[in-house]
Design a protein around this motif. Sequence first.
Motif, mmCIF file in Angstrom:
data_model
loop_
_atom_site.group_PDB
_atom_site.id
_atom_site.type_symbol
_atom_site.label_atom_id
_atom_site.label_comp_id
_atom_site.label_asym_id
_atom_site.label_seq_id
_atom_site.Cartn_x
_atom_site.Cartn_y
_atom_site.Cartn_z
ATOM 1 N N PHE A 296 0.861 -1.181 0.000
ATOM 2 C CA PHE A 296 0.000 0.000 0.000
ATOM 3 C C PHE A 296 0.900 1.233 0.000
ATOM 4 N N THR A 297 0.287 2.390 -0.303
ATOM 5 C CA THR A 297 1.039 3.640 -0.386
ATOM 6 C C THR A 297 0.968 4.363 0.949
ATOM 7 N N LEU A 298 2.097 4.434 1.623
ATOM 8 C CA LEU A 298 2.135 4.972 2.983
ATOM 9 C C LEU A 298 1.750 6.448 3.041
ATOM 10 N N ASP A 299 1.993 7.213 1.965
ATOM 11 C CA ASP A 299 1.700 8.643 2.046
ATOM 12 C C ASP A 299 0.200 8.947 2.008
ATOM 13 N N ASP A 300 -0.646 7.942 1.850
ATOM 14 C CA ASP A 300 -2.089 8.117 1.972
ATOM 15 C C ASP A 300 -2.560 7.920 3.404
ATOM 16 N N TYR A 301 -1.634 7.579 4.290
ATOM 17 C CA TYR A 301 -1.986 7.194 5.646
ATOM 18 C C TYR A 301 -1.278 8.056 6.688
ATOM 19 N N ALA A 302 -1.961 8.255 7.805
ATOM 20 C CA ALA A 302 -1.295 8.804 8.982
ATOM 21 C C ALA A 302 -0.457 7.703 9.615
ATOM 22 N N ILE A 303 0.608 8.111 10.280
ATOM 23 C CA ILE A 303 1.539 7.167 10.905
ATOM 24 C C ILE A 303 1.447 7.296 12.419
ATOM 25 N N GLY A 304 1.530 6.178 13.082
ATOM 26 C CA GLY A 304 1.600 6.187 14.535
ATOM 27 C C GLY A 304 2.729 5.296 15.008
ATOM 28 N N TRP A 305 3.306 5.660 16.128
ATOM 29 C CA TRP A 305 4.309 4.818 16.785
ATOM 30 C C TRP A 305 3.831 4.533 18.206
ATOM 31 N N TYR B 126 6.382 -0.257 17.926
ATOM 32 C CA TYR B 126 5.557 -0.653 16.802
ATOM 33 C C TYR B 126 5.160 0.572 15.980
ATOM 34 N N CYS B 127 5.161 0.415 14.661
ATOM 35 C CA CYS B 127 4.581 1.456 13.825
ATOM 36 C C CYS B 127 3.214 0.972 13.340
ATOM 37 N N ALA B 128 2.371 1.935 13.007
ATOM 38 C CA ALA B 128 1.027 1.623 12.544
ATOM 39 C C ALA B 128 0.589 2.688 11.543
ATOM 40 N N ALA B 129 -0.337 2.326 10.682
ATOM 41 C CA ALA B 129 -0.830 3.248 9.652
ATOM 42 C C ALA B 129 -2.345 3.338 9.733
ATOM 43 N N ALA B 130 -2.863 4.557 9.620
ATOM 44 C CA ALA B 130 -4.303 4.798 9.719
ATOM 45 C C ALA B 130 -4.759 5.648 8.538
ATOM 46 N N ARG B 131 -5.811 5.217 7.857
ATOM 47 C CA ARG B 131 -6.358 5.986 6.729
ATOM 48 C C ARG B 131 -7.498 6.846 7.245
ATOM 49 N N GLY B 132 -7.345 8.153 7.144
ATOM 50 C CA GLY B 132 -8.382 9.056 7.607
ATOM 51 C C GLY B 132 -9.115 9.709 6.459
ATOM 52 N N ALA B 133 -10.114 10.503 6.791
ATOM 53 C CA ALA B 133 -10.905 11.181 5.775
ATOM 54 C C ALA B 133 -10.188 12.414 5.228
ATOM 55 N N SER B 134 -9.156 12.862 5.930
ATOM 56 C CA SER B 134 -8.443 14.075 5.549
ATOM 57 C C SER B 134 -6.944 13.843 5.645
ATOM 58 N N ILE B 135 -6.191 14.551 4.815
ATOM 59 C CA ILE B 135 -4.738 14.440 4.894
ATOM 60 C C ILE B 135 -4.203 15.085 6.171
ATOM 61 N N LEU C 120 -5.501 9.992 17.423
ATOM 62 C CA LEU C 120 -5.211 10.112 18.846
ATOM 63 C C LEU C 120 -4.478 8.863 19.322
ATOM 64 N N LEU C 121 -3.529 9.045 20.187
ATOM 65 C CA LEU C 121 -2.716 7.920 20.645
ATOM 66 C C LEU C 121 -3.505 6.996 21.570
ATOM 67 N N THR C 122 -4.646 7.484 22.040
ATOM 68 C CA THR C 122 -5.495 6.677 22.921
ATOM 69 C C THR C 122 -6.477 5.824 22.140
ATOM 70 N N ARG C 123 -6.405 5.873 20.820
ATOM 71 C CA ARG C 123 -7.334 5.120 19.972
ATOM 72 C C ARG C 123 -6.588 4.227 18.991
ATOM 73 N N PRO C 124 -5.885 3.220 19.483
ATOM 74 C CA PRO C 124 -5.135 2.332 18.590
ATOM 75 C C PRO C 124 -6.014 1.596 17.583
ATOM 76 N N ARG C 125 -7.302 1.476 17.882
ATOM 77 C CA ARG C 125 -8.192 0.770 16.952
ATOM 78 C C ARG C 125 -8.413 1.564 15.667
ATOM 79 N N GLU C 126 -8.025 2.841 15.659
ATOM 80 C CA GLU C 126 -8.177 3.627 14.444
ATOM 81 C C GLU C 126 -7.122 3.277 13.392
ATOM 82 N N PHE C 127 -6.133 2.509 13.805
ATOM 83 C CA PHE C 127 -5.051 2.151 12.890
ATOM 84 C C PHE C 127 -5.398 0.872 12.135
#
Length: 129
Positions: free
Chosen positions: A27-36, A95-104, A109-116
């Motif tokens: 997948f293309t990482l620049d379409d996603y927000a990144i979390g650590w 751990y790194c994680a990627a989340a696709r949001g509605a906006s760039i 939020l770091l308290t919502r790991p399920r968003e990733f």
Amino acid sequence: QPQLVESGGDLVQPGGSLRLSCAASGFTLDDYAIGWFRQAPGKEREGVGSLSANSKSTNYAESAKGRFTISRDNAKNTAHLQLNSLKPEDSGVYYCAAARGASIYYTPLLTRPREFDYWGQGTQVTVSS
């Protein structure tokens, strides 16, 4: 198959630095927000920081502010976490994680790991003298 692979973890002395990498494939990482995130033995996973898809918005845990920096290299489909002024309490699996949001500008939020949507397998960081 979307995949994230972390690297760069190591044993480092207190006060030292490390640069962790998170390579994306499938997948293309620049379409996603990144979390650590990180998890120490016997402790719950905690968020370290997140970065929006356009790299203009960040969230950092209080423990990370001023010491850790998230960045991304879209040409290499890779994200990084720069760790400076490391302390023994920074030890753990990162751990790194990627989340696709509605906006760039979406910055999870770091308290919502399920968003990733995607997670890596982790890389070990040990800070010890």
